[in-house]
Design an enzyme around this catalytic site. Structure first.
Site, PDB file in Angstrom:
ATOM      1  N   ASP A 167       0.807  -1.221   0.000  1.00  0.00           N
ATOM      2  CA  ASP A 167       0.000   0.000   0.000  1.00  0.00           C
ATOM      3  C   ASP A 167       0.842   1.274   0.000  1.00  0.00           C
ATOM      4  O   ASP A 167       0.468   2.277   0.589  1.00  0.00           O
ATOM      5  CB  ASP A 167      -0.979   0.015   1.191  1.00  0.00           C
ATOM      6  CG  ASP A 167      -1.756  -1.283   1.285  1.00  0.00           C
ATOM      7  OD1 ASP A 167      -2.268  -1.722   0.239  1.00  0.00           O
ATOM      8  OD2 ASP A 167      -1.835  -1.870   2.378  1.00  0.00           O
ATOM      9  N   LYS A 172       2.182   2.006  -5.203  1.00  0.00           N
ATOM     10  CA  LYS A 172       2.958   1.508  -6.359  1.00  0.00           C
ATOM     11  C   LYS A 172       2.210   1.758  -7.667  1.00  0.00           C
ATOM     12  O   LYS A 172       2.812   2.130  -8.671  1.00  0.00           O
ATOM     13  CB  LYS A 172       3.212  -0.011  -6.216  1.00  0.00           C
ATOM     14  CG  LYS A 172       4.138  -0.357  -5.066  1.00  0.00           C
ATOM     15  CD  LYS A 172       4.318  -1.855  -4.930  1.00  0.00           C
ATOM     16  CE  LYS A 172       3.100  -2.573  -4.380  1.00  0.00           C
ATOM     17  NZ  LYS A 172       2.753  -2.274  -2.988  1.00  0.00           N
ATOM     18  N   GLY A 213      -4.444  -4.849  -4.343  1.00  0.00           N
ATOM     19  CA  GLY A 213      -5.552  -4.018  -4.802  1.00  0.00           C
ATOM     20  C   GLY A 213      -5.017  -2.691  -5.273  1.00  0.00           C
ATOM     21  O   GLY A 213      -4.164  -2.107  -4.617  1.00  0.00           O
ATOM     22  N   HIS A 214      -5.440  -2.258  -6.439  1.00  0.00           N
ATOM     23  CA  HIS A 214      -5.057  -0.909  -6.846  1.00  0.00           C
ATOM     24  C   HIS A 214      -6.211  -0.217  -7.549  1.00  0.00           C
ATOM     25  O   HIS A 214      -7.044  -0.843  -8.176  1.00  0.00           O
ATOM     26  CB  HIS A 214      -3.780  -0.891  -7.690  1.00  0.00           C
ATOM     27  CG  HIS A 214      -3.683  -2.002  -8.687  1.00  0.00           C
ATOM     28  ND1 HIS A 214      -3.026  -3.182  -8.406  1.00  0.00           N
ATOM     29  CD2 HIS A 214      -4.176  -2.127  -9.929  1.00  0.00           C
ATOM     30  CE1 HIS A 214      -3.129  -3.977  -9.445  1.00  0.00           C
ATOM     31  NE2 HIS A 214      -3.820  -3.369 -10.391  1.00  0.00           N
ATOM     32  N   GLN A 240       2.278  -6.003  -2.997  1.00  0.00           N
ATOM     33  CA  GLN A 240       2.659  -6.046  -1.568  1.00  0.00           C
ATOM     34  C   GLN A 240       3.997  -5.331  -1.326  1.00  0.00           C
ATOM     35  O   GLN A 240       4.343  -4.457  -2.108  1.00  0.00           O
ATOM     36  CB  GLN A 240       2.691  -7.500  -1.059  1.00  0.00           C
ATOM     37  CG  GLN A 240       1.307  -8.140  -0.947  1.00  0.00           C
ATOM     38  CD  GLN A 240       0.850  -8.856  -2.204  1.00  0.00           C
ATOM     39  OE1 GLN A 240       1.642  -9.471  -2.884  1.00  0.00           O
ATOM     40  NE2 GLN A 240      -0.421  -8.774  -2.519  1.00  0.00           N
ATOM     41  N   VAL A 257      -8.716  -4.098  -0.955  1.00  0.00           N
ATOM     42  CA  VAL A 257      -9.356  -5.404  -1.138  1.00  0.00           C
ATOM     43  C   VAL A 257     -10.346  -5.687  -0.022  1.00  0.00           C
ATOM     44  O   VAL A 257     -11.458  -6.150  -0.257  1.00  0.00           O
ATOM     45  CB  VAL A 257      -8.280  -6.525  -1.205  1.00  0.00           C
ATOM     46  CG1 VAL A 257      -8.934  -7.903  -1.234  1.00  0.00           C
ATOM     47  CG2 VAL A 257      -7.399  -6.354  -2.431  1.00  0.00           C
ATOM     48  N   ARG A 314      -6.271   0.719   8.180  1.00  0.00           N
ATOM     49  CA  ARG A 314      -4.852   0.361   8.331  1.00  0.00           C
ATOM     50  C   ARG A 314      -4.274   0.936   9.616  1.00  0.00           C
ATOM     51  O   ARG A 314      -4.647   2.041  10.013  1.00  0.00           O
ATOM     52  CB  ARG A 314      -4.061   0.878   7.133  1.00  0.00           C
ATOM     53  CG  ARG A 314      -4.524   0.232   5.833  1.00  0.00           C
ATOM     54  CD  ARG A 314      -3.828   0.829   4.613  1.00  0.00           C
ATOM     55  NE  ARG A 314      -4.325   0.186   3.395  1.00  0.00           N
ATOM     56  CZ  ARG A 314      -4.449   0.790   2.224  1.00  0.00           C
ATOM     57  NH1 ARG A 314      -4.091   2.052   2.083  1.00  0.00           N
ATOM     58  NH2 ARG A 314      -4.908   0.144   1.181  1.00  0.00           N
ATOM     59  N   HIS A 373       2.637  10.300  -0.984  1.00  0.00           N
ATOM     60  CA  HIS A 373       1.774  10.801   0.100  1.00  0.00           C
ATOM     61  C   HIS A 373       2.446  11.864   0.980  1.00  0.00           C
ATOM     62  O   HIS A 373       2.119  11.977   2.161  1.00  0.00           O
ATOM     63  CB  HIS A 373       1.308   9.650   1.002  1.00  0.00           C
ATOM     64  CG  HIS A 373       0.392   8.680   0.315  1.00  0.00           C
ATOM     65  ND1 HIS A 373      -0.698   9.051  -0.416  1.00  0.00           N
ATOM     66  CD2 HIS A 373       0.417   7.333   0.268  1.00  0.00           C
ATOM     67  CE1 HIS A 373      -1.310   7.981  -0.882  1.00  0.00           C
ATOM     68  NE2 HIS A 373      -0.642   6.921  -0.497  1.00  0.00           N
ATOM     69  N   LEU A 374       3.383  12.614   0.406  1.00  0.00           N
ATOM     70  CA  LEU A 374       4.030  13.671   1.192  1.00  0.00           C
ATOM     71  C   LEU A 374       2.995  14.715   1.625  1.00  0.00           C
ATOM     72  O   LEU A 374       3.090  15.310   2.690  1.00  0.00           O
ATOM     73  CB  LEU A 374       5.117  14.333   0.332  1.00  0.00           C
ATOM     74  CG  LEU A 374       6.193  15.087   1.078  1.00  0.00           C
ATOM     75  CD1 LEU A 374       7.012  14.150   1.956  1.00  0.00           C
ATOM     76  CD2 LEU A 374       7.115  15.811   0.106  1.00  0.00           C
ATOM     77  N   ASP A 375       1.978  14.897   0.799  1.00  0.00           N
ATOM     78  CA  ASP A 375       0.924  15.880   1.079  1.00  0.00           C
ATOM     79  C   ASP A 375       0.100  15.505   2.317  1.00  0.00           C
ATOM     80  O   ASP A 375      -0.415  16.375   3.015  1.00  0.00           O
ATOM     81  CB  ASP A 375      -0.025  16.002  -0.122  1.00  0.00           C
ATOM     82  CG  ASP A 375      -0.602  14.647  -0.515  1.00  0.00           C
ATOM     83  OD1 ASP A 375       0.198  13.718  -0.756  1.00  0.00           O
ATOM     84  OD2 ASP A 375      -1.842  14.502  -0.560  1.00  0.00           O
TER      85      ASP A 375
HETATM   86  P1  IMP Z   1      -2.255 -12.910   2.236  1.00  0.00           P
HETATM   87  O1  IMP Z   1      -1.361 -12.359   1.194  1.00  0.00           O
HETATM   88  O2  IMP Z   1      -3.718 -12.726   1.943  1.00  0.00           O
HETATM   89  O3  IMP Z   1      -1.916 -14.338   2.577  1.00  0.00           O
HETATM   90  O4  IMP Z   1      -2.016 -12.090   3.587  1.00  0.00           O
HETATM   91  C1  IMP Z   1      -0.795 -12.175   4.305  1.00  0.00           C
HETATM   92  C2  IMP Z   1      -0.407 -10.829   4.892  1.00  0.00           C
HETATM   93  O5  IMP Z   1      -0.080  -9.932   3.855  1.00  0.00           O
HETATM   94  C3  IMP Z   1      -1.527 -10.161   5.696  1.00  0.00           C
HETATM   95  O6  IMP Z   1      -0.937  -9.424   6.751  1.00  0.00           O
HETATM   96  C4  IMP Z   1      -2.141  -9.218   4.695  1.00  0.00           C
HETATM   97  O7  IMP Z   1      -2.794  -8.137   5.311  1.00  0.00           O
HETATM   98  C5  IMP Z   1      -0.899  -8.770   3.933  1.00  0.00           C
HETATM   99  N1  IMP Z   1      -1.198  -8.336   2.559  1.00  0.00           N
HETATM  100  C6  IMP Z   1      -1.498  -9.116   1.508  1.00  0.00           C
HETATM  101  N2  IMP Z   1      -1.696  -8.379   0.404  1.00  0.00           N
HETATM  102  C7  IMP Z   1      -1.521  -7.091   0.768  1.00  0.00           C
HETATM  103  C8  IMP Z   1      -1.569  -5.866   0.037  1.00  0.00           C
HETATM  104  O8  IMP Z   1      -1.804  -5.791  -1.182  1.00  0.00           O
HETATM  105  N3  IMP Z   1      -1.299  -4.748   0.791  1.00  0.00           N
HETATM  106  C9  IMP Z   1      -0.996  -4.800   2.103  1.00  0.00           C
HETATM  107  N4  IMP Z   1      -0.937  -5.924   2.809  1.00  0.00           N
HETATM  108  C10 IMP Z   1      -1.197  -7.066   2.151  1.00  0.00           C
END
Ligand code: IMP
Length: 458
Positions: A12, A15, A39-40, A232, A327, A332, A358-360
């Site tokens: 997050d 990217k 997720g984007h 990730q 997602v 957070r 996100h400096l803003d």
């Molecule tokens: P998994 O990838 O669903 O198995 O989750 C494993 C860990 O990675 C958990 O702590 C999720 O919250 C984290 N995680 C998985 N995908 C993302 C993402 O796209 N952004 C942030 N954290 C993620």
């Protein structure tokens, strides 16, 4: 050439925005790991698209590849492609024949294991998409690959081996009745075969599968530009992150080679850009030495790990930054920037440049802090220790920066770096100097135009 985009923190980091920023010069965008846990949000011609599997470049007419290091849920993939088509787009997405398939029982098992671990407060806080169980089967040599969906005999043979095993795990290990689960068909060979064979037919009919390494190498040999898009981030990398609170793949730059079939030399000859959020967020469990706090709902692991000292500030940053999972919608956890973490990420992936996003969001605060080093058992550490238990014991030694005011960020982006407030520049230059890596781009807003571009990697 290639440009590889790597998350330097916990995912997050924004990217997608940087992929987008440099995407105009790209012919092919390839993801190299992960699946629909990512997720984007992409804004294209005024329309917003939320994607978890289709590479964002595919919205802009680029070829999008899901590399062999990805785990692909065809249900999600075709849902996304169909939705994009309904909205008038025609994304060109190619899937590696070697990529592993997320099958319905993988999701079920992800849920069961998290539930079990939660009894002792040990859950990872996964996205529930079946990512871990799919990579387990890949490593266990019992997985189903995308190429297998195209051959009914192979698909049936693989399912006949693996599905009864999973049924036995549910019944004999977890002591649950499969027929009482939400999705009992997930454990029925015929039902899974019918559905996934149909996906195979569609892959074939639309000519979507490729030998990713050969395809990408040929693309590069033709002189085209390839972007390798990590999902990730480094600290949830299965090897270099804070195990076991990790995802099950390698978001770090090494994964760009193994997850695409391009050689490490090809990846290393290109640029590797580390994406840094100007502060820190985390979804899911695990330590966070610079955590600001903010008890949010039942964030897993929070009670144990969270410091919760400055809930108000955490809430403020969460709201300003819109820090809710794309997602899962989960709020957070929020912390200050963590330099030992970034020094570790920079070493692991060999960043040739960074982008600070996100400096803003931090504008308007009187004071902005960073965790400059840690203290662990009386010793000062400049980088992260290797075990999560040690990391949980680290205390951050903070440095303080004077805050910067809100300005018209779109104007600043247009005028360039010099238009940034002095204190914001001091913050950027501190990060560059500590990581010995130049900031190629600075994100000052969510829009495509709200980024200060200092370097064009292609
Ligand atoms: P998994 O990838 O669903 O198995 O989750 C494993 C860990 O990675 C958990 O702590 C999720 O919250 C984290 N995680 C998985 N995908 C993302 C993402 O796209 N952004 C942030 N954290 C993620």
């Amino acid at each position: 050439m290639t440009v590889t985009i790597v998350g330097s923190q916990l995912g997050d980091e924004g990217k997608g925005g940087i992929v987008d920023l440099y995407g105009d010069d790209v012919d092919v965008v390839a993801r190299y790991q992960g699946g629909d846990n990512a997720g984007h949000t992409v804004v294209h011609e005024g329309e917003e698209y939320k994607l978890s599997l289709v590479p964002s470049g595919a919205i802009r007419g680029k070829v999008g590849v899901l590399g062999n290091g990805c785990v692909v849920n065809p249900r999600t993939l075709f849902d996304e492609i169909d939705t994009l088509q309904e909205r008038g787009l025609d994304p060109d997405v190619r899937i590696a024949e070697r990529a592993h398939v997320i099958l319905p029982f993988h999701r079920v098992l992800d849920g069961i294991e998290e539930e079990l671990k939660s009894e002792t407060d040990d859950e990872v806080g996964t996205t529930g998409r079946g990512i871990g169980p799919t990579y387990e089967d890949k490593a266990g040599r019992r997985g189903v690959r995308v190429g297998d969906l195209l051959d009914p005999d192979v698909l049936r043979e693989r399912l006949e081996y693996v599905v009864p095993q999973k049924r036995a795990v549910v019944e004999d290990v977890y002591d649950l009745d499969v027929d009482e689960l939400d999705d009992p068909d997930a454990f029925d060979v015929d039902a899974v075969f019918e559905e996934f064979r149909e996906f195979g037919r569609r892959f074939e009919a639309e000519d979507m599968t490729v030998n990713a390494g050969a395809f990408l190498s040929a693309t590069i040999d033709e002189g085209q530009n390839v972007m390798l898009e990590g999902a990730q981030g480094t600290i949830i990398d299965i090897d270099h992150g804070n195990y076991p609170y990790v995802t099950s793949s390698n978001p770090t730059a090494g994964g760009a080679a193994t997850g695409t079939g391009l050689s490490p030399g090809v990846v290393g000859d290109g640029e590797v850009i580390g994406i840094v959020k100007a502060y820190l967020t985390r979804v899911g469990s695990g330590p966070l030495p610079t955590e600001l706090g903010g008890v949010v709902g039942d964030t897993p692991g929070y009670d144990e790990q969270g410091e919760g000292e400055n809930e108000e500030l955490a809430n403020y940053i969460r709201e300003e930054g819109g820090e809710y999972g794309t997602v899962t919608g989960r709020p957070r956890r929020v912390g200050w920037l963590d330099l030992p973490m970034l020094r570790h990420s920079t070493r692991v992936s060999g960043f040739t440049g960074i982008a600070i996003n996100h400096l803003d969001v931090l504008a308007g605060l009187d004071e902005v802090k960073v965790g400059h080093t840690y203290t662990l058992d009386g010793e000062e550490l400049a980088s992260m220790p290797a075990t999560t238990e040690q990391w949980a014991k680290c205390e951050a030694n903070f440095r303080s920066f004077d805050g910067w005011p809100e300005v018209d960020w779109a104007d600043a982006a247009e005028e360039g770096y010099d238009a940034l407030p002095e204190n914001a520049k001091a913050y950027v230059e501190y990060i560059e100097s500590e990581l010995d890596t130049p900031a190629y781009a600075i994100g000052v807003g969510p829009g495509r135009g709200e980024t200060i571009v200092r370097e064009q990697p292609f």
